[in-house]
Scaffold this active site. Sequence first.
Site, PDB file in Angstrom:
ATOM      1  N   VAL A   1       0.833  -1.199   0.000  1.00  0.00           N
ATOM      2  CA  VAL A   1       0.000   0.000   0.000  1.00  0.00           C
ATOM      3  C   VAL A   1       0.871   1.254   0.000  1.00  0.00           C
ATOM      4  O   VAL A   1       0.646   2.175  -0.783  1.00  0.00           O
ATOM      5  CB  VAL A   1      -0.968  -0.033   1.208  1.00  0.00           C
ATOM      6  CG1 VAL A   1      -1.705   1.282   1.345  1.00  0.00           C
ATOM      7  CG2 VAL A   1      -1.968  -1.174   1.046  1.00  0.00           C
TER       8      VAL A   1
ATOM      9  N   THR B   1      -0.611  -4.015   9.859  1.00  0.00           N
ATOM     10  CA  THR B   1      -1.512  -4.202  11.011  1.00  0.00           C
ATOM     11  C   THR B   1      -1.875  -5.679  11.050  1.00  0.00           C
ATOM     12  O   THR B   1      -3.007  -6.060  10.750  1.00  0.00           O
ATOM     13  CB  THR B   1      -2.790  -3.346  10.861  1.00  0.00           C
ATOM     14  OG1 THR B   1      -3.401  -3.651   9.603  1.00  0.00           O
ATOM     15  CG2 THR B   1      -2.488  -1.873  10.924  1.00  0.00           C
TER      16      THR B   1
ATOM     17  N   GLU C   1      -7.575   2.207   1.696  1.00  0.00           N
ATOM     18  CA  GLU C   1      -7.176   1.901   0.327  1.00  0.00           C
ATOM     19  C   GLU C   1      -7.855   0.591  -0.081  1.00  0.00           C
ATOM     20  O   GLU C   1      -7.916  -0.347   0.694  1.00  0.00           O
ATOM     21  CB  GLU C   1      -5.649   1.764   0.291  1.00  0.00           C
ATOM     22  CG  GLU C   1      -5.082   1.441  -1.059  1.00  0.00           C
ATOM     23  CD  GLU C   1      -5.596   2.367  -2.145  1.00  0.00           C
ATOM     24  OE1 GLU C   1      -5.423   3.581  -2.010  1.00  0.00           O
ATOM     25  OE2 GLU C   1      -6.183   1.869  -3.123  1.00  0.00           O
TER      26      GLU C   1
ATOM     27  N   LEU D   1      -7.071  -1.174  -3.020  1.00  0.00           N
ATOM     28  CA  LEU D   1      -6.388  -1.829  -4.144  1.00  0.00           C
ATOM     29  C   LEU D   1      -6.172  -3.323  -3.898  1.00  0.00           C
ATOM     30  O   LEU D   1      -6.114  -3.779  -2.760  1.00  0.00           O
ATOM     31  CB  LEU D   1      -5.058  -1.142  -4.434  1.00  0.00           C
ATOM     32  CG  LEU D   1      -4.008  -1.029  -3.333  1.00  0.00           C
ATOM     33  CD1 LEU D   1      -3.217  -2.307  -3.187  1.00  0.00           C
ATOM     34  CD2 LEU D   1      -3.082   0.131  -3.664  1.00  0.00           C
ATOM     35  N   ARG D   2      -6.076  -4.041  -5.006  1.00  0.00           N
ATOM     36  CA  ARG D   2      -5.796  -5.488  -4.940  1.00  0.00           C
ATOM     37  C   ARG D   2      -4.346  -5.738  -5.271  1.00  0.00           C
ATOM     38  O   ARG D   2      -3.778  -5.067  -6.137  1.00  0.00           O
ATOM     39  CB  ARG D   2      -6.643  -6.252  -5.981  1.00  0.00           C
ATOM     40  CG  ARG D   2      -8.107  -6.274  -5.718  1.00  0.00           C
ATOM     41  CD  ARG D   2      -8.844  -6.645  -6.991  1.00  0.00           C
ATOM     42  NE  ARG D   2      -8.593  -5.656  -8.055  1.00  0.00           N
ATOM     43  CZ  ARG D   2      -8.954  -5.774  -9.316  1.00  0.00           C
ATOM     44  NH1 ARG D   2      -9.591  -6.855  -9.707  1.00  0.00           N
ATOM     45  NH2 ARG D   2      -8.691  -4.833 -10.211  1.00  0.00           N
ATOM     46  N   GLU D   3      -3.763  -6.722  -4.604  1.00  0.00           N
ATOM     47  CA  GLU D   3      -2.420  -7.134  -4.983  1.00  0.00           C
ATOM     48  C   GLU D   3      -2.485  -7.668  -6.409  1.00  0.00           C
ATOM     49  O   GLU D   3      -3.442  -8.337  -6.783  1.00  0.00           O
ATOM     50  CB  GLU D   3      -1.927  -8.252  -4.057  1.00  0.00           C
ATOM     51  CG  GLU D   3      -1.508  -7.724  -2.712  1.00  0.00           C
ATOM     52  CD  GLU D   3      -0.907  -8.800  -1.832  1.00  0.00           C
ATOM     53  OE1 GLU D   3      -0.426  -9.816  -2.354  1.00  0.00           O
ATOM     54  OE2 GLU D   3      -0.939  -8.605  -0.611  1.00  0.00           O
TER      55      GLU D   3
ATOM     56  N   CYS E   1      -5.216  -9.927   3.398  1.00  0.00           N
ATOM     57  CA  CYS E   1      -6.288  -8.990   3.776  1.00  0.00           C
ATOM     58  C   CYS E   1      -7.578  -9.657   4.221  1.00  0.00           C
ATOM     59  O   CYS E   1      -8.046  -9.437   5.336  1.00  0.00           O
ATOM     60  CB  CYS E   1      -6.575  -8.060   2.610  1.00  0.00           C
ATOM     61  SG  CYS E   1      -5.103  -7.185   2.066  1.00  0.00           S
TER      62      CYS E   1
ATOM     63  N   LYS F   1      -3.130 -16.154  -4.819  1.00  0.00           N
ATOM     64  CA  LYS F   1      -3.879 -15.973  -6.070  1.00  0.00           C
ATOM     65  C   LYS F   1      -2.841 -15.772  -7.164  1.00  0.00           C
ATOM     66  O   LYS F   1      -1.641 -15.631  -6.861  1.00  0.00           O
ATOM     67  CB  LYS F   1      -4.842 -14.779  -5.985  1.00  0.00           C
ATOM     68  CG  LYS F   1      -4.145 -13.433  -5.833  1.00  0.00           C
ATOM     69  CD  LYS F   1      -5.150 -12.284  -5.890  1.00  0.00           C
ATOM     70  CE  LYS F   1      -4.450 -10.945  -5.822  1.00  0.00           C
ATOM     71  NZ  LYS F   1      -5.364  -9.817  -5.871  1.00  0.00           N
TER      72      LYS F   1
HETATM   73  C1  UGA Z   1      -8.471  -7.656  -1.254  1.00  0.00           C
HETATM   74  C2  UGA Z   1      -9.612  -6.791  -1.815  1.00  0.00           C
HETATM   75  O1  UGA Z   1     -10.110  -7.350  -3.032  1.00  0.00           O
HETATM   76  C3  UGA Z   1      -9.126  -5.367  -2.085  1.00  0.00           C
HETATM   77  O2  UGA Z   1     -10.209  -4.564  -2.523  1.00  0.00           O
HETATM   78  C4  UGA Z   1      -8.552  -4.808  -0.791  1.00  0.00           C
HETATM   79  O3  UGA Z   1      -8.072  -3.484  -0.967  1.00  0.00           O
HETATM   80  C5  UGA Z   1      -7.407  -5.700  -0.330  1.00  0.00           C
HETATM   81  O4  UGA Z   1      -7.922  -7.034  -0.099  1.00  0.00           O
HETATM   82  C6  UGA Z   1      -6.864  -5.118   0.943  1.00  0.00           C
HETATM   83  O5  UGA Z   1      -7.572  -5.103   1.950  1.00  0.00           O
HETATM   84  O6  UGA Z   1      -5.756  -4.547   0.923  1.00  0.00           O
HETATM   85  P1  UGA Z   1      -6.396  -8.947  -2.331  1.00  0.00           P
HETATM   86  O7  UGA Z   1      -6.133  -9.472  -0.958  1.00  0.00           O
HETATM   87  O8  UGA Z   1      -5.265  -8.400  -3.125  1.00  0.00           O
HETATM   88  O9  UGA Z   1      -7.484  -7.758  -2.270  1.00  0.00           O
HETATM   89  O10 UGA Z   1      -7.005 -10.146  -3.130  1.00  0.00           O
HETATM   90  P2  UGA Z   1      -8.348 -10.461  -3.922  1.00  0.00           P
HETATM   91  O11 UGA Z   1      -8.132 -10.283  -5.361  1.00  0.00           O
HETATM   92  O12 UGA Z   1      -9.502  -9.779  -3.306  1.00  0.00           O
HETATM   93  O13 UGA Z   1      -8.458 -12.026  -3.614  1.00  0.00           O
HETATM   94  C7  UGA Z   1      -8.686 -12.485  -2.283  1.00  0.00           C
HETATM   95  C8  UGA Z   1      -8.866 -13.975  -2.272  1.00  0.00           C
HETATM   96  O14 UGA Z   1     -10.099 -14.364  -2.873  1.00  0.00           O
HETATM   97  C9  UGA Z   1      -7.786 -14.752  -3.021  1.00  0.00           C
HETATM   98  O15 UGA Z   1      -7.440 -15.896  -2.280  1.00  0.00           O
HETATM   99  C10 UGA Z   1      -8.459 -15.104  -4.320  1.00  0.00           C
HETATM  100  O16 UGA Z   1      -7.928 -16.245  -4.950  1.00  0.00           O
HETATM  101  C11 UGA Z   1      -9.882 -15.342  -3.866  1.00  0.00           C
HETATM  102  N1  UGA Z   1     -10.882 -15.190  -4.943  1.00  0.00           N
HETATM  103  C12 UGA Z   1     -11.089 -13.987  -5.517  1.00  0.00           C
HETATM  104  C13 UGA Z   1     -11.630 -16.290  -5.337  1.00  0.00           C
HETATM  105  O17 UGA Z   1     -11.482 -17.405  -4.804  1.00  0.00           O
HETATM  106  N2  UGA Z   1     -12.580 -16.115  -6.312  1.00  0.00           N
HETATM  107  C14 UGA Z   1     -12.806 -14.912  -6.889  1.00  0.00           C
HETATM  108  O18 UGA Z   1     -13.719 -14.829  -7.771  1.00  0.00           O
HETATM  109  C15 UGA Z   1     -12.038 -13.814  -6.490  1.00  0.00           C
END
Ligand code: UGA
Length: 454
Positions: free
Chosen positions: A14, A101, A161, A163-165, A270, A335
């Site tokens: 971030v 955090t 924020e 954003l997604r990784e 997250c 992911k």
């Molecule tokens: C997540 C949120 O999507 C962001 O909006 C947020 O800002 C971020 O956490 C954060 O709090 O900083 P992120 O952790 O990067 O983002 O990952 P995601 O893309 O949301 O995926 C989370 C999990 O869900 C992964 O394990 C992914 O594989 C899984 N997932 C996601 C699925 O199993 N199916 C889906 O359709 C989408």
Amino acid sequence: MFTRRVAVVGTGYVGLTTGACLASLGHQVVCADIDTAKVERLRRGVVDIVEPGLSDLVTEQVSAGRLSFVVGATAGVSEAFPGSSGSGDLDAEIVFLCLPTPMGVGGVADLRAVEAVVEETRELLAAGTVVVNKSTVPVGTAGRTAELLDRADVAVVSNPEFLREGSAVHDFLNPDRIVVGCDTAEAAERVAALYARLGAPTVLTDAASAELMKYAANCFLAMKLSYVNAMAELCERVGADIGDVTEGIGYDRRIGQAFLSPGPGWGGSCLPKDTHALLQVADAADFEFRLLRATIDTNTRQRQRIVDKVRHAVTGRRTGSLTRVRLGLLGLTFKAGTDDLRDSPALAIAALLRQAGADLVGYDPALVAEPGNPDRPLVDEVEGVPLVNDPTEAAQGAEALVVLTEWPVFRTLDWVAMAGAMKQPIVVDTRNLLDPATLRRAGLTGYGLGRREA
Ligand code: UGA
């Protein structure tokens, strides 16, 4: 547009993205981190994390003189801003706290990093500075930060924020919304103005609502996924297909097509942390958040469900033994598009498979060695799973391959060669990533989630 002098404390996902992107919006940014070696690397444009576009953006903004890196929060907040036109005061006007955090004892967010930086910098901040919390923090942290600061002339703002990784730069620069929470309107507007060029809808609110909004969003996303994973299980039982079901419901604009792919459970740094933290927030407020608890429980159960699926696929029986069964795991990161292993469902499932006696070998495109690149050394094991540098090595002698991360490259593997290397031609695809017809043509039996043929 106003150019602001911004300090960003913490250069994780971030912080670094925030610093580089705010610089690209024209602001003068100093990023601070306590890790001297990391700061040295960043000065050379070396970004440790796999994040598309970030390295180039950092290099570009450093060259443009808008972005620099210093060691320590003290230097960050009181650094001379080299390119500023000179308002007389060259301290930071806005200080972003982008600090870890992590989940502490009992799922409570551990705020020690935030507290330490506030303690260190409180007397250094110029009058009128705005301190912005960008990390995901429990409701009430802005208030607590203000108490620790104990400075009537410094406002504290919550600016979560979203954003997604894996798409951090894109998400930062193309936000669905900007959220700014503060009890002082002037400070909130000053922070919102930083993003004015992005033209995103802006929600100005109080600090507690902004803090809760971040949890509300992540927990809603987690709930959506637990729902989909449960629905996939139901599909298997009634002979329906989850792909068709989610496509059909996703056309309803109130539901939407995004975030509806079943998988091995949600993970990452997250969603697991934030779901537990919100449960704690609810507990502390004497509110029993059953829906959220069920969301988490469903996710935990999903891992066991994958293990059961592998067991059934390999042995033909729900209770068959996996002792000394060799399994190739494809994908270990939480992911695709990241090298992040934090709270990866793949690793949790690997641990359960090992407990069940299986012999594991893993392959992940983000964890392969790059010859000659000291920043990408050979990783030979992750949490007890030995790694190989090539997917066919993972297939060698395996009684099944288990796809755990949705890396697109897995779709176009030479599946005939993979099948030839295996002891049993079985693929358990926990991401419904692979084309079942391609697997069939290669002589493999594929098992997906919630698919008719599963
Ligand atoms: C997540 C949120 O999507 C962001 O909006 C947020 O800002 C971020 O956490 C954060 O709090 O900083 P992120 O952790 O990067 O983002 O990952 P995601 O893309 O949301 O995926 C989370 C999990 O869900 C992964 O394990 C992914 O594989 C899984 N997932 C996601 C699925 O199993 N199916 C889906 O359709 C989408």
